[in-house]
Design a protein around this motif. Structure first.
Motif, PDB file in Angstrom:
ATOM      1  N   VAL A 143      -5.697 -11.228   8.655  1.00 55.09           N
ATOM      2  CA  VAL A 143      -4.092 -11.289   8.843  1.00 55.09           C
ATOM      3  C   VAL A 143      -3.711  -9.927   8.727  1.00 55.09           C
ATOM      4  CG1 VAL A 143      -2.291 -12.482   8.699  1.00 55.09           C
ATOM      5  CG2 VAL A 143      -4.161 -13.523   9.202  1.00 55.09           C
ATOM      6  N   GLY A 144      -2.821  -9.217   8.741  1.00 52.32           N
ATOM      7  CA  GLY A 144      -1.699  -8.048   8.592  1.00 52.32           C
ATOM      8  C   GLY A 144      -0.667  -8.728   7.976  1.00 52.32           C
ATOM      9  N   ILE A 145       0.068  -8.213   6.814  1.00 46.06           N
ATOM     10  CA  ILE A 145       0.721  -8.924   5.705  1.00 46.06           C
ATOM     11  C   ILE A 145       1.981  -7.320   5.557  1.00 46.06           C
ATOM     12  CG2 ILE A 145       0.936  -9.841   3.381  1.00 46.06           C
ATOM     13  CD1 ILE A 145      -1.007 -10.604   3.214  1.00 46.06           C
ATOM     14  N   LEU A 146       2.915  -7.655   5.137  1.00 43.43           N
ATOM     15  CA  LEU A 146       3.920  -7.023   4.800  1.00 43.43           C
ATOM     16  C   LEU A 146       5.014  -7.434   4.141  1.00 43.43           C
ATOM     17  CD1 LEU A 146       5.731  -5.096   8.126  1.00 43.43           C
ATOM     18  CD2 LEU A 146       3.866  -3.775   5.611  1.00 43.43           C
ATOM     19  N   PRO A 147       5.246  -7.228   2.837  1.00 40.48           N
ATOM     20  CA  PRO A 147       5.026  -6.091   2.590  1.00 40.48           C
ATOM     21  C   PRO A 147       3.589  -5.297   1.819  1.00 40.48           C
ATOM     22  CG  PRO A 147       6.311  -6.328   0.685  1.00 40.48           C
ATOM     23  CD  PRO A 147       6.457  -7.956   2.166  1.00 40.48           C
ATOM     24  N   CYS A 148       2.420  -4.539   2.161  1.00 40.96           N
ATOM     25  CA  CYS A 148       1.752  -4.686   2.161  1.00 40.96           C
ATOM     26  C   CYS A 148       1.615  -2.869   1.307  1.00 40.96           C
ATOM     27  CB  CYS A 148       0.626  -4.537   2.751  1.00 40.96           C
ATOM     28  SG  CYS A 148       0.741  -3.419   4.256  1.00 40.96           S
ATOM     29  N   GLY A 149       0.368  -2.574   0.549  1.00 39.36           N
ATOM     30  CA  GLY A 149      -0.065  -1.303  -0.547  1.00 39.36           C
ATOM     31  C   GLY A 149      -0.887  -0.523   0.179  1.00 39.36           C
ATOM     32  N   SER A 150      -1.584   0.776  -0.363  1.00 40.37           N
ATOM     33  CA  SER A 150      -2.164   0.808  -0.793  1.00 40.37           C
ATOM     34  C   SER A 150      -3.653   0.256  -1.225  1.00 40.37           C
ATOM     35  CB  SER A 150      -2.363   2.516  -1.049  1.00 40.37           C
ATOM     36  OG  SER A 150      -1.829   3.221   0.153  1.00 40.37           O
ATOM     37  N   ALA A 151      -4.595   0.175  -1.436  1.00 39.13           N
ATOM     38  CA  ALA A 151      -5.532  -1.026  -2.135  1.00 39.13           C
ATOM     39  C   ALA A 151      -6.181   0.105  -3.411  1.00 39.13           C
ATOM     40  CB  ALA A 151      -6.807  -1.484  -1.379  1.00 39.13           C
ATOM     41  N   THR A 152      -6.021  -0.729  -4.432  1.00 41.40           N
ATOM     42  CA  THR A 152      -6.153  -0.142  -5.294  1.00 41.40           C
ATOM     43  C   THR A 152      -7.308  -0.297  -6.137  1.00 41.40           C
ATOM     44  OG1 THR A 152      -4.494  -0.623  -6.471  1.00 41.40           O
ATOM     45  CG2 THR A 152      -3.944   1.363  -5.505  1.00 41.40           C
ATOM     46  N   ASP A 153      -7.825   0.183  -7.301  1.00 45.38           N
ATOM     47  CA  ASP A 153      -9.227  -0.754  -8.271  1.00 45.38           C
ATOM     48  C   ASP A 153      -8.186  -2.361  -9.126  1.00 45.38           C
ATOM     49  OD1 ASP A 153     -10.859   0.633  -8.032  1.00 45.38           O
ATOM     50  OD2 ASP A 153     -10.598   1.583  -9.743  1.00 45.38           O
ATOM     51  N   GLU A 154      -6.582  -1.879  -9.161  1.00 46.69           N
ATOM     52  CA  GLU A 154      -5.458  -2.906  -9.822  1.00 46.69           C
ATOM     53  C   GLU A 154      -5.358  -3.912  -8.564  1.00 46.69           C
ATOM     54  OE1 GLU A 154      -5.170   0.554 -10.070  1.00 46.69           O
ATOM     55  OE2 GLU A 154      -5.874   0.250 -12.193  1.00 46.69           O
ATOM     56  N   ASN A 155      -5.245  -3.118  -7.627  1.00 47.70           N
ATOM     57  CA  ASN A 155      -4.728  -4.431  -6.282  1.00 47.70           C
ATOM     58  C   ASN A 155      -5.564  -3.895  -5.406  1.00 47.70           C
ATOM     59  OD1 ASN A 155      -3.441  -5.486  -4.974  1.00 47.70           O
ATOM     60  ND2 ASN A 155      -0.885  -4.298  -4.681  1.00 47.70           N
TER      61      ASN A 155
END
Ligand SMILES: [Ca+2]
Ligand SMILES: [Ca+2]
Length: 328
Positions: A302-314
């Motif tokens: 599943v693709g979600i908006l809003p989405c962000g760049s994956a980071t260690d924190e997120n």
């Protein structure tokens, strides 16, 4: 000699008389209009005055008029000369008057989006600061949606969605969800961890592809509504009664899916929800609400908006719902 003396006396008397006469006559002032330059708004007035008895006239009555007392009224934007003509001497003095746009201008009407017009020109005409939008970053963890824009008024929530067709691997049935935190409150809503935010109060599901064909998004196809936690949530369709009351019709909307057909508009489509009907299910915040979207790329992703760049924190790349202000 006697005659000469008489003439001399007469001349002196005449001269004296003339001088006396000139001294008694009031000094004739030069005509003066005050002020000599003035501004007035359309529909407003400005008072002119003159130091002598005058008649007033305007060089263009369509721009500004003047009455017998020198009161000038702005009619429309422009410049005019308001003339004062001295009654006794016909001398003329002028005040240059600039008429400006009215100070009481009615506010511009709030535009609405038409999702049935087959064009996105109405979106392009909106002031940028009235639209909340999100672009999916290239390195986002949740692909499938390129971007979204939301424009809400007291009547409608209008949504412009751009799916990323390169990321959608199964076109047989492509569900698309809109999830809304109607009251902008974390204390209400939620459906376990199924959705990007646990404060979702209502969820609309439809599809943008069905049986391999573009499908006009219809948020009334299915809907969820719920309370805190999952217990109050139900999956409904038009044939289902809910606690004796039929909530069918609580969400309406229209969607245009232009992808892949002649009505394609840059691979984007528009959806509209009627706020009044959403409010029959839940109180709706009067000024601001949260909204999110997802698209099913296939049965396992599943693709979600809003989405962000994956980071260690997120690591999921999920971010909070878009905060949408209602334009009034
Ligand atoms: Ca449109
Ligand atoms: Ca909520």
């Amino acid at each position: 000699m006697k005659a000469n003396k008489f003439f001399a006396i007469a001349l002196a008397a005449l001269t004296l008389g003339f001088v006396a006469c000139k001294k008694d006559e009031p000094q004739q002032d030069k005509l003066k209009v005050t002020p000599e330059v003035a501004e007035v708004s359309v529909g407003a007035t400005v008072q002119l005055s003159a130091n002598l008895e005058v008649t007033w006239s305007s060089s263009d009555e369509a721009i500004a008029g003047v009455n017998a007392s020198g009161l000038v009224t702005g009619i429309k934007e422009g410049e005019v000369n308001i003339s004062a003509k001295a009654v006794k001497t016909n001398e003329v003095a002028v005040c240059k008057v600039t008429v400006k746009a009215g100070g009481v201008t009615p506010p511009p009407a709030i535009p609405e989006i038409d999702v049935t017009d087959g064009t996105l020109a109405d979106w392009e005409a909106l002031p940028a600061d009235k639209v909340v939008s999100w672009e999916c970053p290239d390195d986002a963890a949740m692909l499938g949606l390129k971007g979204v824009a939301v424009y809400a008024t007291e009547m409608y929530i209008s949504i412009l969605v751009e799916p990323n067709m390169d990321d959608i691997t199964d076109l047989e049935w492509v569900p698309f969800h809109v999830y809304i935190d109607l009251d902008n409150s974390d204390a209400t809503g939620g459906y376990g961890d199924e959705f990007a935010d646990a404060n979702t109060d209502i969820l609309c599901e439809s599809a943008i592809f069905s049986a391999g064909e573009p499908y006009p998004y219809n948020p009334a196809v299915f809907k969820w509504w719920g309370e805190v936690g999952a217990d109050g949530w139900e999956w409904t369709d038009p044939s289902v009664e809910h606690d004796g009351s039929d909530f069918w019709g609580a969400i309406i909307g229209e969607g245009q899916l232009p992808v892949g057909n002649s009505e394609c508009v840059d691979g984007k489509f528009e959806i509209q929800l009627l706020r009044e009907l959403l409010a029959t299910v839940h109180d709706m915040n009067d000024s601001e609400f949260g909204i999110g979207f997802d698209i099913q790329q296939n049965w396992s992703s599943v693709g979600i908006l809003p989405c962000g760049s994956a980071t260690d924190e997120n690591p999921s790349g999920k971010v909070a719902k878009l905060k949408v202000k209602i334009n009034k």
